[in-house]
Design a protein around this motif. Structure first.
Motif, PDB file in Angstrom:
ATOM      1  N   TYR A 190      53.175  45.459   8.253  1.00  0.00           N
ATOM      2  CA  TYR A 190      52.267  45.629   9.268  1.00  0.00           C
ATOM      3  C   TYR A 190      50.849  45.130   8.619  1.00  0.00           C
ATOM      4  CZ  TYR A 190      49.024  46.549  12.768  1.00  0.00           C
ATOM      5  OH  TYR A 190      48.165  46.411  13.848  1.00  0.00           O
ATOM      6  N   GLY A 191      50.398  44.026   8.978  1.00  0.00           N
ATOM      7  CA  GLY A 191      49.251  43.716   8.553  1.00  0.00           C
ATOM      8  C   GLY A 191      47.809  43.335   9.131  1.00  0.00           C
ATOM      9  N   ALA A 192      46.792  43.889   8.873  1.00  0.00           N
ATOM     10  CA  ALA A 192      45.468  43.400   9.383  1.00  0.00           C
ATOM     11  C   ALA A 192      44.487  43.105   7.939  1.00  0.00           C
ATOM     12  CB  ALA A 192      44.763  44.644  10.109  1.00  0.00           C
ATOM     13  N   TYR A 196      47.544  46.583   4.191  1.00  0.00           N
ATOM     14  CA  TYR A 196      49.012  46.386   4.604  1.00  0.00           C
ATOM     15  C   TYR A 196      49.780  47.555   4.236  1.00  0.00           C
ATOM     16  CZ  TYR A 196      46.678  41.539   4.307  1.00  0.00           C
ATOM     17  OH  TYR A 196      46.058  40.381   4.397  1.00  0.00           O
ATOM     18  N   THR A 250      51.458  41.510  12.717  1.00  0.00           N
ATOM     19  CA  THR A 250      50.125  41.610  12.970  1.00  0.00           C
ATOM     20  C   THR A 250      49.811  41.329  14.586  1.00  0.00           C
ATOM     21  OG1 THR A 250      47.758  40.544  12.563  1.00  0.00           O
ATOM     22  CG2 THR A 250      49.603  38.961  12.695  1.00  0.00           C
ATOM     23  N   HIS A 251      48.731  42.100  14.782  1.00  0.00           N
ATOM     24  CA  HIS A 251      48.179  41.900  16.448  1.00  0.00           C
ATOM     25  C   HIS A 251      47.691  40.923  16.659  1.00  0.00           C
ATOM     26  CE1 HIS A 251      49.493  45.942  18.157  1.00  0.00           C
ATOM     27  NE2 HIS A 251      48.688  46.554  17.099  1.00  0.00           N
ATOM     28  N   PRO A 254      46.950  35.688  12.787  1.00  0.00           N
ATOM     29  CA  PRO A 254      48.201  35.638  11.747  1.00  0.00           C
ATOM     30  C   PRO A 254      47.840  34.976  10.487  1.00  0.00           C
ATOM     31  CG  PRO A 254      48.429  34.378  13.843  1.00  0.00           C
ATOM     32  CD  PRO A 254      47.251  35.258  13.972  1.00  0.00           C
ATOM     33  N   VAL A 257      45.705  37.037   8.230  1.00  0.00           N
ATOM     34  CA  VAL A 257      46.573  38.232   7.523  1.00  0.00           C
ATOM     35  C   VAL A 257      47.309  37.498   6.598  1.00  0.00           C
ATOM     36  CG1 VAL A 257      48.455  39.737   8.077  1.00  0.00           C
ATOM     37  CG2 VAL A 257      46.447  39.488   9.765  1.00  0.00           C
ATOM     38  N   VAL A 284      55.281  34.931   8.759  1.00  0.00           N
ATOM     39  CA  VAL A 284      54.360  35.684   9.830  1.00  0.00           C
ATOM     40  C   VAL A 284      55.280  35.636  11.057  1.00  0.00           C
ATOM     41  CG1 VAL A 284      52.429  36.108  11.025  1.00  0.00           C
ATOM     42  CG2 VAL A 284      52.241  35.414   8.708  1.00  0.00           C
ATOM     43  N   SER A 287      53.229  37.555  16.989  1.00  0.00           N
ATOM     44  CA  SER A 287      52.844  38.664  17.290  1.00  0.00           C
ATOM     45  C   SER A 287      53.152  39.447  18.861  1.00  0.00           C
ATOM     46  CB  SER A 287      50.992  38.592  17.291  1.00  0.00           C
ATOM     47  OG  SER A 287      50.830  37.624  18.267  1.00  0.00           O
ATOM     48  N   GLY A 291      53.940  42.294  16.865  1.00  0.00           N
ATOM     49  CA  GLY A 291      53.049  42.958  16.650  1.00  0.00           C
ATOM     50  C   GLY A 291      52.745  44.172  17.558  1.00  0.00           C
TER      51      GLY A 291
END
Length: 313
Positions: A190-192, A196, A250-251, A254, A257, A284, A287, A291
């Protein structure tokens, strides 16, 4: 008894009967005038009494929004999102992390659907504006099914909810009957930008991975106290496990991120020896499916994962 006495007695009896009838009629009218309600137990274990069915609904998460829409409920507020959806015309009211009370108050919802962990603190505030908050969450596919049944009950659409649940069951059975040649080793992140984390099996994405036929290399990583469904990335252990597939959730943003993650990998050359990196199997995920809770679209999430896993075999 003379004739006049008989007539008088008859009149009194008729009058009493009439009063009783009027009283009964008044009670029925009063009951009929009151709005119907239903009491349910939400995912936080709270008993909540809500209009049955609610005419105006606000959802603070994509999963709740999708399920309510699939059940034919009337959404007047939705989570703020960068992505355009078929429900983009509905007023944005913030998210489970930060709701916009002014907008919510203006929209006069019967119920607000929030997250059992993040929005428990907001329930009294929502009640103060004359609405009710129902709390849900989804850390597994079975949670999404339970969420669907709960909202189906609230919306008087239990039969439709059961159809949606059975569709998910059918997709799970399809996954079980479409076994891969081997179970690829997978790292789900899960990344922002700048952050990570590895998704654990007790997360929704971890559950999806297992159902789709993958092996989560982070299955024994220690969970974070603040985010018990995720763990810190451990480069040494990741290199040792040698994942064949790296999937990033990711929310939003993408590309940012993904770029940030590749920069993180460049700092440590050990990443370059990982099979997934060497074979270009770093992706990726969409989302709207990964996400956040995808709601009834969880079947599409399973299809997406299964296709990626199959490509590795």
């Amino acid at each position: 008894m003379n004739k006049q006495a008989i007539l008088a007695s008859s009149f009194v009896l008729l009058l009493m009967a009439g009063c009783g009838a009027a009283s009964d009629s008044g009670a029925r009218t009063s009951t009929h005038a009151q709005a119907a309600t239903i009491t349910v137990t939400d995912f936080a274990g709270r008993e909540v009494t809500v209009p049955y069915p609610p005419a105006r609904i606000i959802a603070l998460s994509n999963g709740d929004m999708d399920i309510v829409n699939a059940l034919g409920g009337n959404l007047v507020g939705r989570p703020t999102s960068e992505a355009e959806t078929e429900l983009s015309h509905i007023e944005e009211v913030g998210t489970t992390h930060e709701l916009d009370l002014e907008k919510i108050t203006f929209l006069r919802p019967d119920i607000v659907l929030g997250n059992a962990v993040l929005n428990a603190k907001d329930a009294s505030m929502i009640e103060s504006i004359g609405s009710q908050m129902v709390l849900t969450e989804a850390n597994s596919v079975s949670d999404i099914q339970a969420q669907t049944r709960l909202l189906g009950k609230i919306l008087d659409q239990s039969a439709k909810a059961e159809e949606l649940v059975q569709t998910i069951d059918a997709k799970i059975l399809e996954m079980q009957n479409s076994k891969l040649a081997s179970q690829p080793r997978v790292l789900m992140i899960y990344g922002a930008p700048g952050t990570y984390l590895a998704a654990l099996p007790n997360s929704l994405s971890g559950d999806l991975l297992e159902l789709a036929g993958g092996v989560n290399i982070a299955s024994d990583y220690p969970e974070l106290d603040s985010y018990p469904h995720y763990a810190q990335l451990n480069t040494e252990r990741i290199v040792e496990a040698d994942p064949q597939l790296i999937l990033i959730m990711t929310h939003g943003q993408p590309e940012a991120v993904k770029d940030g993650f590749f920069k993180e990998m460049q700092v440590n050359a050990a990443w370059n020896g990982i099979t997934a990196v060497k074979n270009g199997q770093v992706h990726v995920l969409p989302s709207d499916l990964f996400g956040t809770n995808p709601g009834t679209k969880v079947t599409k999430a399973l299809d997406e994962l299964h296709a990626l896993l199959k490509d590795v075999n």
